[in-house]
Design a protein around this motif. Structure first.
Motif, PDB file in Angstrom:
ATOM      1  N   ARG A 263       9.916  49.860 -31.937  1.00  0.00           N
ATOM      2  CA  ARG A 263       9.315  48.568 -32.288  1.00  0.00           C
ATOM      3  C   ARG A 263       9.897  48.051 -33.596  1.00  0.00           C
ATOM      4  N   TRP A 264      10.274  48.968 -34.465  1.00  0.00           N
ATOM      5  CA  TRP A 264      10.851  48.540 -35.748  1.00  0.00           C
ATOM      6  C   TRP A 264      12.172  47.830 -35.515  1.00  0.00           C
ATOM      7  N   LEU A 265      13.024  48.409 -34.670  1.00  0.00           N
ATOM      8  CA  LEU A 265      14.321  47.779 -34.405  1.00  0.00           C
ATOM      9  C   LEU A 265      14.143  46.444 -33.689  1.00  0.00           C
ATOM     10  N   ALA A 266      13.276  46.450 -32.668  1.00  0.00           N
ATOM     11  CA  ALA A 266      13.036  45.198 -31.938  1.00  0.00           C
ATOM     12  C   ALA A 266      12.459  44.150 -32.881  1.00  0.00           C
ATOM     13  N   GLY A 267      11.549  44.603 -33.747  1.00  0.00           N
ATOM     14  CA  GLY A 267      10.930  43.680 -34.695  1.00  0.00           C
ATOM     15  C   GLY A 267      11.920  43.126 -35.692  1.00  0.00           C
ATOM     16  N   MET A 268      12.843  43.953 -36.175  1.00  0.00           N
ATOM     17  CA  MET A 268      13.840  43.469 -37.128  1.00  0.00           C
ATOM     18  C   MET A 268      14.730  42.400 -36.501  1.00  0.00           C
ATOM     19  N   VAL A 269      15.135  42.625 -35.262  1.00  0.00           N
ATOM     20  CA  VAL A 269      16.010  41.656 -34.597  1.00  0.00           C
ATOM     21  C   VAL A 269      15.266  40.337 -34.387  1.00  0.00           C
ATOM     22  N   GLU A 270      13.990  40.452 -34.038  1.00  0.00           N
ATOM     23  CA  GLU A 270      13.217  39.237 -33.810  1.00  0.00           C
ATOM     24  C   GLU A 270      12.879  38.531 -35.127  1.00  0.00           C
ATOM     25  N   ALA A 271      12.468  39.312 -36.122  1.00  0.00           N
ATOM     26  CA  ALA A 271      12.060  38.692 -37.390  1.00  0.00           C
ATOM     27  C   ALA A 271      13.251  38.089 -38.125  1.00  0.00           C
ATOM     28  N   ALA A 272      14.361  38.787 -38.118  1.00  0.00           N
ATOM     29  CA  ALA A 272      15.502  38.324 -38.917  1.00  0.00           C
ATOM     30  C   ALA A 272      16.386  37.339 -38.165  1.00  0.00           C
ATOM     31  N   HIS A 273      16.396  37.395 -36.849  1.00  0.00           N
ATOM     32  CA  HIS A 273      17.342  36.555 -36.105  1.00  0.00           C
ATOM     33  C   HIS A 273      16.711  35.765 -34.967  1.00  0.00           C
ATOM     34  N   GLY A 274      15.421  35.884 -34.816  1.00  0.00           N
ATOM     35  CA  GLY A 274      14.735  35.052 -33.840  1.00  0.00           C
ATOM     36  C   GLY A 274      14.971  35.436 -32.394  1.00  0.00           C
ATOM     37  N   HIS A 275      15.606  36.571 -32.158  1.00  0.00           N
ATOM     38  CA  HIS A 275      15.833  37.015 -30.774  1.00  0.00           C
ATOM     39  C   HIS A 275      14.665  37.893 -30.323  1.00  0.00           C
ATOM     40  N   ALA A 276      14.044  37.531 -29.232  1.00  0.00           N
ATOM     41  CA  ALA A 276      13.051  38.425 -28.653  1.00  0.00           C
ATOM     42  C   ALA A 276      13.797  39.638 -28.110  1.00  0.00           C
ATOM     43  N   ALA A 277      13.416  40.817 -28.539  1.00  0.00           N
ATOM     44  CA  ALA A 277      14.105  42.027 -28.091  1.00  0.00           C
ATOM     45  C   ALA A 277      13.143  42.879 -27.283  1.00  0.00           C
ATOM     46  N   ALA A 278      13.573  43.276 -26.090  1.00  0.00           N
ATOM     47  CA  ALA A 278      12.728  44.112 -25.228  1.00  0.00           C
ATOM     48  C   ALA A 278      12.693  45.535 -25.769  1.00  0.00           C
TER      49      ALA A 278
ATOM     50  N   THR B 259      27.413  27.036 -38.266  1.00  0.00           N
ATOM     51  CA  THR B 259      27.511  28.320 -37.574  1.00  0.00           C
ATOM     52  C   THR B 259      28.147  29.368 -38.480  1.00  0.00           C
ATOM     53  N   ASN B 260      29.162  28.940 -39.200  1.00  0.00           N
ATOM     54  CA  ASN B 260      29.879  29.893 -40.037  1.00  0.00           C
ATOM     55  C   ASN B 260      29.141  30.207 -41.325  1.00  0.00           C
ATOM     56  N   LYS B 261      28.559  29.174 -41.915  1.00  0.00           N
ATOM     57  CA  LYS B 261      27.882  29.406 -43.197  1.00  0.00           C
ATOM     58  C   LYS B 261      26.607  30.219 -43.013  1.00  0.00           C
ATOM     59  N   HIS B 262      25.907  29.959 -41.926  1.00  0.00           N
ATOM     60  CA  HIS B 262      24.635  30.647 -41.703  1.00  0.00           C
ATOM     61  C   HIS B 262      24.709  31.539 -40.466  1.00  0.00           C
ATOM     62  N   SER B 263      25.800  32.264 -40.384  1.00  0.00           N
ATOM     63  CA  SER B 263      25.945  33.226 -39.293  1.00  0.00           C
ATOM     64  C   SER B 263      24.760  34.186 -39.360  1.00  0.00           C
ATOM     65  N   GLY B 264      24.111  34.390 -38.253  1.00  0.00           N
ATOM     66  CA  GLY B 264      22.916  35.238 -38.261  1.00  0.00           C
ATOM     67  C   GLY B 264      21.649  34.422 -38.177  1.00  0.00           C
ATOM     68  N   VAL B 265      21.736  33.123 -38.509  1.00  0.00           N
ATOM     69  CA  VAL B 265      20.604  32.223 -38.272  1.00  0.00           C
ATOM     70  C   VAL B 265      20.781  31.657 -36.868  1.00  0.00           C
ATOM     71  N   ILE B 266      19.777  31.829 -36.060  1.00  0.00           N
ATOM     72  CA  ILE B 266      19.893  31.429 -34.660  1.00  0.00           C
ATOM     73  C   ILE B 266      19.182  30.086 -34.493  1.00  0.00           C
ATOM     74  N   VAL B 267      19.973  29.025 -34.418  1.00  0.00           N
ATOM     75  CA  VAL B 267      19.404  27.673 -34.391  1.00  0.00           C
ATOM     76  C   VAL B 267      18.470  27.474 -33.197  1.00  0.00           C
ATOM     77  N   PRO B 268      18.822  27.926 -31.988  1.00  0.00           N
ATOM     78  CA  PRO B 268      17.869  27.752 -30.882  1.00  0.00           C
ATOM     79  C   PRO B 268      16.504  28.389 -31.168  1.00  0.00           C
TER      80      PRO B 268
END
Lengths: 355, 653
Positions: free
Chosen positions: A144-159, B617-626
């Motif tokens: 859950r920590w890894l999934a949570g980090m991906v979601e919290a930091a990058h907005g990707h829902a991770a299964a 995209t390049n400046k904020h790589s890792g920020v997911i706009v969608p």
């Protein structure tokens, strides 16, 4: 059945590679056309490390040299799974070489890799970008920590998928009574986040008798590596050296207490494997080990950046009565008993929409 | 003016300024070898505009570096200063060298130059002399701070700095990068090289200086090299990067060894080098001919900060044994703030690692009920009628202390005259006029620098505000402590648009049912139906944004380098503000009409929009706009408001 290709550009031998190999093995047993794609430079080492799996030499592992060759291999697959940050970039680069590649993307997040590097470094930038270079990517992680980090930091829902431990070798065995607890710790001088200095510091205190009589073993490096990093093994600690997977399992089967004093753990594979052998473990509270260790019930967790907290946890571990120790050992075995490659494979297929 | 200071003509004859004030021959002088060929002596004319200041002379030593020598009194009968320079011991090796002397103000080569020097070598027993003190690398830019030249061979950029671009590049532009902002993303002094096309290699050579005098073989050196690509040519652009040690040999460099190979991105990355000098390298360093080579391979350009000593790794006490983790976790916190809640002070995934968000900004209120003094920055470029309507609306809508700073970015129609008239008619309207159009982002940055209020509004000039608009924007900021930026609703402001954000075809809606004449009616409807939930948004549309001064203080100005014409500059500022811990709040009870007029044609807009997207995209790589868009799309209070306004056309009419 759909084809699933795990892109794994490593030589093998590490915990992440073990996971992928045993989960691909399980997928193949389930009838899935799963395979591993290794870069050419690492392929001989990888094949040698996993030659006990017949499919490794029978079409289950293919090698590639550069983006164009990887694109050709991926053209035959339905899902390309990145397993490291570099493999995410390799898949993205493959796309640039060839138009019309129709496979889907997935990213098996085995650790939050930006934490491996200094912020501002090239490697850190690549690790951060790995969460952005694959379009419409399915992310999955085993804690859950890894999934949570991906979601919290990058907005990707991770299964969340099930971790896997090779219970064929990591299993409890009947042991003769010993006069003192056998305490084992992994020391990795070249990997600072595994906290080799902290680990040696605590081993020294254990060897000095601060916590009572114990037998001590360290593994994960040779004496020369310690010297090269200006580290010294305390007197009274046996160094088992660098061990193969089966040798690690043999050592853990003879372990009463296992110490992982890393700064953090994305998963905590060795702790889980030690638990599968019936050891009582201490692992960092920061990270993914909280998923399978209930502090004081199935093992111990501590803020490993605090020596006093670590010492307190070790003191608790070594003051367990026989009955308490036996109860905790059973709880540990139970906690990881579900970490089977088949369950892991099924959970990954479901995450990919194939199960 | 002293008669003896009269500048010389090229033929050497003198002419006084009084005789013909339009003719001002460039300052020069003369040089000759000193006795024994151990140096040169001569006279140098001062700059006619600063006749009392001793002039500086550049000495280009063959096979070595350029040195700057300052002439000094006494002065000769023509008012010229005495020039004297001795060969440093490191160059007293018996090798014949030609030295060219140039006047640093005029660029003119001095009479008698080049001078051939062939001093005999010094006895070996003599102690090694400390190298002559040369100006710091990058301190002097004699050819200008930004210049484009033909890419033929080595191009001198600045003191101790040369560049070259491989064919097919035909031209290479070089620019000084100065300090732009505080904080981790600040650009320190550096250089930007940009070729006309992608070249096999763009190279930058930087002279290494022995700061503490000569060093022996085996001396350990560390340099912090920070480099990046100056332009985003594709999403996630990257290029190979080499750092080498070089020796200059006349018109070319000879590579001594490669120190590191890495990857360049659009965003700056660090490439620290650590090495021990060989005997040859130590000798080259002593004579000022050891260079650091930076090469971007298969790239259009290369930007780099001037390398400095590596930072002390123990400067900050590390919490973790792996000292990299503190910085890496802090970086992750920035991403968590962007994708989650900016003001959050803790997170279960990152226990004990959360940096405190910035303190809450409390602007002074001059009187009960009035909003704080607010300066409105209004960038203008043509658009006479809409701009005038905007100004009139601003005047009519004012309810508290405010000032409008109109930044005219070189308007070419009647707009300039209209702005002057408006400024003359109302002291609250200030005009800042530039005769040359320098671009939207520079305009708003100038506006920010001209203002000093705790809060500013950056407002497009094709908008119409309604009465009390600043009260409503400030109310939103007050409702959510920690707010750094506030945006209103509009008819055409992407996710802030009502009643529809998008058209059925997926394009952004401009909600044509709303016309300027509906402004007050629509605001009245909002006053009645808005929940005043003041939701937190991950980014705000830049057409109208209330911004706390603290945001600029903390994260710097808008990024002119990446977004010179707009098209992304506001999103970039929003992301930086969120990473720093400022909330972005939507004033869901405030409506500002937006004509959404266009400065550029469709083709140019498409190009600029694509370029802005690539930079983002390049400046904020890792920020997911969608992912950010999902947050705005899922905003429940806004969803309910849109549902409530489903019959808006009828309500307006």
């Amino acid at each position: 059945m759909a084809g699933v290709s795990f892109v794994l550009p490593v030589g093998g031998g590490g915990g992440g590679a073990h996971s992928v190999v045993q989960e691909v093995d399980a997928m193949r047993d389930l009838g899935v056309e799963a395979r591993i794609l290794v870069n050419q430079a690492n392929a001989p080492y990888f094949r040698a490390a996993y030659d006990r799996f017949p499919w490794v030499e029978d079409g289950g592992v293919a090698s590639f040299d550069g983006a164009r060759e990887l694109a050709a291999l991926l053209a035959e697959t339905d899902v390309a799974v990145a397993t490291t940050n570099t493999s995410a970039h390799a898949i993205a680069d493959a796309h640039k070489t060839t138009r019309g590649l129709g496979f889907r993307h997935a990213y098996y997040v085995q650790d939050y890799e930006p934490l491996f590097y200094r912020a501002g470094s090239t490697e850190h930038a690549l690790a951060i970008a790995s969460y952005a270079v694959l379009r419409d990517c399915t992310h999955f992680a085993k804690t859950r920590w890894l999934a949570g980090m991906v979601e919290a930091a990058h907005g990707h829902a991770a299964a969340l998928v099930v971790p896997s431990v090779d219970h064929g070798i990591y299993r409890p065995v009947r042991r003769a009574p010993a006069p003192a607890r056998h305490v084992v710790a992994m020391v990795r001088p070249a990997t600072p986040r595994r906290a080799p200095r902290r680990t040696l510091r605590m081993l020294a205190r254990l060897a000095a008798g601060e916590f009572g009589p114990v037998a001590l073993t360290a593994f994960g490096c040779e004496a020369e590596e310690l010297a090269a990093h200006d580290l010294a093994l305390p007197d009274g600690v046996k160094l088992a050296g660098r061990l193969k997977q089966t040798e690690v399992a043999e050592l853990l089967r003879a372990t009463d207490i296992f110490l992982d004093l890393s700064d953090y753990q994305g998963f905590g594979r060795t702790a889980a494997e030690a638990m599968a052998c019936g050891a009582v473990v201490l692992a960092p509270a920061l990270g993914g080990a909280v998923d399978f260790i209930a502090d004081g019930e199935s093992g111990f967790l501590a803020d490993t950046t605090d020596d006093a907290a670590v010492a307190n946890a070790i003191r608790r571990m070594l003051s367990l009565s026989e009955a308490e120790y036996r109860r905790m050992r059973l709880a540990a075995l139970e906690a990881v008993s579900g970490f089977t490659p088949v369950r892991a494979a099924i959970s990954e297929l479901r995450a990919l929409g194939l199960g | 003016m002293h008669a003896e200071m009269a500048p010389k003509r090229m033929d050497g004859s003198a002419e006084t300024r009084e005789a013909n004030p339009d003719i001002m021959p460039p300052a020069g002088g003369e040089v000759r070898p000193m006795a024994g060929d151990a140096g040169l002596i001569g006279w140098a004319e001062p700059d006619p505009l600063s006749p009392e200041a001793p002039p500086e002379i550049g000495l280009d030593v063959e096979g070595g570096s350029t040195r700057i020598v300052t002439a000094a009194p006494p002065r000769d009968s023509q008012g010229r200063f005495r020039l004297s320079w001795s060969l440093p011991h490191s160059l007293r090796d018996g090798v014949t060298r030609r030295v060219r002397a140039f006047h640093m103000i005029s660029g003119r080569e001095l009479d008698g130059s080049p001078v051939t020097l062939a001093a005999p070598p010094l006895p070996a027993a003599l102690p090694v002399e400390a190298p002559e003190e040369a100006p710091a690398v990058g301190l002097r830019w004699p050819d200008g701070l930004a210049v484009t030249r033909a890419a033929t061979g080595l191009l001198p950029i600045a003191e101790g700095m040369l560049a070259e671009a491989m064919a097919p590049a035909a031209h290479l532009r070089s620019e000084l990068l100065a300090d732009l902002a505080e904080g981790p993303d600040a650009l320190r002094r550096g250089v930007r090289l940009l070729a006309d096309v992608v070249a096999p290699a763009i190279r930058l050579y930087l002279r290494l200086d022995a700061a503490d005098g000569p060093v022996p073989a085996g001396h350990h050196m560390e340099r912090e090299v920070t480099a990046w690509l100056p332009e985003a040519t594709e999403a996630h652009v990257k290029a190979r990067f080499d750092v080498t040690l070089e020796r200059r040999e006349g018109p070319a460099f000879h590579t001594l060894r490669r120190l590191r190979r890495g990857t360049l991105f659009r965003r700056p990355t660090d490439h620290p080098v650590s090495f021990e000098l060989t005997a040859e390298e130590a000798a080259l360093l002593a004579e000022g001919n050891l260079w650091l080579g930076l090469a971007a391979l298969s790239a259009k350009g290369l930007s780099a900060r001037l390398p400095g000593p590596a930072p002390d790794p123990l400067a900050q006490p590390a919490r973790f044994e792996d000292a990299r983790l503190d910085g890496a976790f802090a970086h992750a916190v920035g991403f968590v703030r962007v994708h989650g809640e900016a003001r959050r002070e803790a997170h279960p995934l990152l226990p004990g690692l959360w940096q405190a968000p910035p303190p809450l900004a409390q602007a002074a209120r001059p009187a009960a009920q009035a909003h704080p003094f607010t300066q409105v920055i209004l960038p203008v470029y043509n658009g006479h009628d809409e701009v005038r309507a905007c100004l009139h609306a601003l005047r009519a809508a004012a309810t508290g202390p405010m000032q409008v700073v109109m930044v005219d970015d070189g308007s070419r129609d009647f707009t300039a005259e209209m702005l002057r008239a408006e400024a003359a008619a109302d002291p609250r309207f200030i005009l800042h006029r530039r005769d040359i159009n320098r671009g939207y982002t520079k305009s708003i940055n100038e506006g920010v620098l001209l203002t000093g209020a705790d809060w500013v509004v950056v407002l497009n000039s094709d908008t119409l505000v309604s009465k009390g608009w600043l009260d409503r924007l400030h109310a939103a900021a007050q409702a959510r402590p920690g707010t750094g930026m506030v945006g209103p609703l509009s008819n055409a402001a992407t996710w802030q648009s009502i009643p529809a954000a998008k058209r059925p075809d997926g394009a952004w809606s401009t909600n044509a049912l709303i016309e300027p004449r509906h402004l007050e009616r629509l605001q009245a409807i909002l006053d009645e139906v808005s929940e005043r939930a003041y939701p937190e948004f991950p980014v705000l549309n830049g057409f109208c944004t209330l911004i706390a001064r603290a945001v600029f203080d903390r994260v710097g100005l808008y990024d002119e380098d990446a977004f010179p014409t707009g098209y992304g500059e506001e999103t970039d500022l929003c992301l930086r503000a969120r990473q720093a811990g400022f909330r972005l709040t939507l004033a869901d009870d405030c409506f500002v009409f937006h004509h959404k007029s266009v400065t550029f044609g469709q083709v140019e807009r498409t190009r600029l929009s694509r370029q802005g997207g690539l930079e983002m995209t390049n400046k904020h790589s890792g920020v997911i706009v969608p992912a950010l868009e999902r947050i705005m799309q899922d905003c429940a209070p806004l969803g309910r408001l849109r549902a409530r306004l489903s019959n808006l056309a009828a309500e307006l009419n």
